[in-house]
Design a protein around this motif. Structure first.
Motif, PDB file in Angstrom:
ATOM      1  N   GLU A 153       0.825  -1.332  -0.064  1.00  0.00           N
ATOM      2  CA  GLU A 153      -0.056   0.061  -0.001  1.00  0.00           C
ATOM      3  C   GLU A 153       0.752   1.393  -0.155  1.00  0.00           C
ATOM      4  O   GLU A 153       0.410   2.293   0.212  1.00  0.00           O
ATOM      5  N   GLN A 154       2.077   1.127  -0.384  1.00  0.00           N
ATOM      6  CA  GLN A 154       2.858   2.502  -0.559  1.00  0.00           C
ATOM      7  C   GLN A 154       2.976   2.610  -2.052  1.00  0.00           C
ATOM      8  O   GLN A 154       3.109   1.791  -2.819  1.00  0.00           O
ATOM      9  N   PHE A 170       1.417   0.099  -4.656  1.00  0.00           N
ATOM     10  CA  PHE A 170       1.633  -1.225  -4.768  1.00  0.00           C
ATOM     11  C   PHE A 170       0.897  -2.152  -3.634  1.00  0.00           C
ATOM     12  O   PHE A 170       0.596  -1.634  -2.462  1.00  0.00           O
ATOM     13  N   VAL A 171       0.333  -3.268  -4.530  1.00  0.00           N
ATOM     14  CA  VAL A 171      -0.420  -3.985  -3.817  1.00  0.00           C
ATOM     15  C   VAL A 171       0.114  -5.294  -3.413  1.00  0.00           C
ATOM     16  O   VAL A 171       0.180  -5.484  -2.241  1.00  0.00           O
ATOM     17  N   ARG A 172       0.803  -5.778  -4.163  1.00  0.00           N
ATOM     18  CA  ARG A 172       1.552  -7.126  -3.772  1.00  0.00           C
ATOM     19  C   ARG A 172       2.578  -7.687  -4.950  1.00  0.00           C
ATOM     20  O   ARG A 172       2.453  -7.254  -5.916  1.00  0.00           O
ATOM     21  N   ARG A 173       3.479  -8.499  -4.341  1.00  0.00           N
ATOM     22  CA  ARG A 173       4.380  -9.477  -5.215  1.00  0.00           C
ATOM     23  C   ARG A 173       4.153 -10.820  -4.634  1.00  0.00           C
ATOM     24  O   ARG A 173       4.082 -11.337  -3.753  1.00  0.00           O
ATOM     25  N   PHE A 174       3.452 -11.673  -5.584  1.00  0.00           N
ATOM     26  CA  PHE A 174       3.118 -12.888  -5.391  1.00  0.00           C
ATOM     27  C   PHE A 174       3.237 -13.881  -6.755  1.00  0.00           C
ATOM     28  O   PHE A 174       2.784 -13.423  -7.419  1.00  0.00           O
ATOM     29  N   ASP A 175       3.589 -14.921  -6.565  1.00  0.00           N
ATOM     30  CA  ASP A 175       4.071 -16.002  -7.620  1.00  0.00           C
ATOM     31  C   ASP A 175       4.506 -15.349  -8.907  1.00  0.00           C
ATOM     32  O   ASP A 175       3.884 -15.578 -10.140  1.00  0.00           O
ATOM     33  N   VAL A 180      -0.296  -3.592  -9.008  1.00  0.00           N
ATOM     34  CA  VAL A 180      -0.381  -2.277  -8.691  1.00  0.00           C
ATOM     35  C   VAL A 180      -1.571  -1.536  -8.690  1.00  0.00           C
ATOM     36  O   VAL A 180      -2.595  -2.105  -9.633  1.00  0.00           O
ATOM     37  N   ARG A 181      -2.079  -0.659  -8.173  1.00  0.00           N
ATOM     38  CA  ARG A 181      -3.506   0.144  -8.244  1.00  0.00           C
ATOM     39  C   ARG A 181      -3.175   1.488  -8.452  1.00  0.00           C
ATOM     40  O   ARG A 181      -2.361   2.149  -7.958  1.00  0.00           O
ATOM     41  N   GLN A 182      -4.185   1.876  -9.603  1.00  0.00           N
ATOM     42  CA  GLN A 182      -4.515   3.170  -9.868  1.00  0.00           C
ATOM     43  C   GLN A 182      -5.840   3.636  -9.199  1.00  0.00           C
ATOM     44  O   GLN A 182      -6.621   2.989  -9.027  1.00  0.00           O
ATOM     45  N   ALA A 201      10.570   3.400  -4.784  1.00  0.00           N
ATOM     46  CA  ALA A 201       9.519   3.810  -3.838  1.00  0.00           C
ATOM     47  C   ALA A 201       9.196   5.117  -3.846  1.00  0.00           C
ATOM     48  O   ALA A 201      10.264   5.953  -3.591  1.00  0.00           O
ATOM     49  N   VAL A 202       8.068   5.718  -3.622  1.00  0.00           N
ATOM     50  CA  VAL A 202       7.696   7.021  -3.306  1.00  0.00           C
ATOM     51  C   VAL A 202       7.710   7.291  -1.845  1.00  0.00           C
ATOM     52  O   VAL A 202       7.171   6.645  -1.009  1.00  0.00           O
ATOM     53  N   VAL A 203       8.510   8.378  -1.422  1.00  0.00           N
ATOM     54  CA  VAL A 203       8.515   8.376   0.088  1.00  0.00           C
ATOM     55  C   VAL A 203       8.204   9.812   0.591  1.00  0.00           C
ATOM     56  O   VAL A 203       8.434  10.127   1.812  1.00  0.00           O
ATOM     57  N   GLY A 204       7.626  10.666  -0.452  1.00  0.00           N
ATOM     58  CA  GLY A 204       7.207  11.866   0.095  1.00  0.00           C
ATOM     59  C   GLY A 204       6.551  12.650  -1.080  1.00  0.00           C
ATOM     60  O   GLY A 204       6.630  12.051  -2.174  1.00  0.00           O
TER      61      GLY A 204
END
Length: 206
Positions: A153-154, A170-175, A180-182, A201-204
């Protein structure tokens, strides 16, 4: 050296020139990876030409090698002073949800965000589309920690090997698949991990 004969041949004359300079400076592929925060497979993709070197990475490499930025990678007359990070703009929309990231343009410099203090090669991006509105509106700035996988969720900038960039959540990394979500319109996008050249990564924001 026998080790030199076993090195993979860079895919283009530009890459061959770059790696000739790296090896002539007694530096290694592993050193390059540490500089850019990349693992060995990503460095191999650079050599093969399947992972583009981004403009902010070229700047770090040239500083590392102690030489001026080649004209083909010059991004403008802006000098980034201590305490500032480069601010890039997207080159243009490739579709409603993706932008061309490989040819982003240096448009200025902004104060380093507090969350970027320990981020090597930190930079900022000017938002230019509405896919993450109302969280981010066109003209806003996001602050990025390069080659750092986001937490769940970042927000992040996902870059594909084709050179397309996606400012998403970011939602998940799997398999072997990254989701990702917009926000506008709300939807989820999926990418095979092998198609991803970099995750930032967006940090601000500001």
């Amino acid at each position: 050296m026998s080790d030199t004969r076993r090195r993979a041949e860079p895919a283009t004359p530009e890459l061959r020139s770059l790696f000739d300079r790296i090896y002539a400076a007694n530096k290694t592929n592993a050193d390059l990876g540490r500089l850019l925060g990349l693992d060995g497979s990503q460095v191999t993709r650079i050599i093969k030409g399947t992972r583009q070197i981004q403009r902010h990475e070229w700047k770090r490499i040239e500083e590392w090698l102690g030489s001026a930025i080649p004209e083909s990678h010059e991004t403008g007359e802006v000098t980034v002073m201590p305490g500032l990070v480069p601010l890039y703009g997207w080159a243009g929309a490739a579709s409603d949800e993706r932008l061309t990231f490989a040819e982003q343009t240096l448009i200025g410099a902004v104060p380093r965000h507090p969350n970027q203090q320990n981020a090597r090669g930190a930079f900022a991006l000017r938002v230019s589309d509405e896919s993450m509105a109302p969280r981010y509106e066109p003209g806003e700035t996001v602050y990025v920690a390069p080659n750092q996988w986001p937490a769940r969720e970042q927000d992040c900038v996902l870059v594909t090997h084709e050179g397309y960039g996606y400012l998403k959540r970011f939602v998940r990394r799997f398999d072997g698949v990254v989701t990702v979500r917009q926000l506008n319109p709300e939807s989820e996008l999926t990418f095979p991990v092998d198609d991803i050249a970099a995750m930032h990564a967006v940090v601000g924001r500001g």
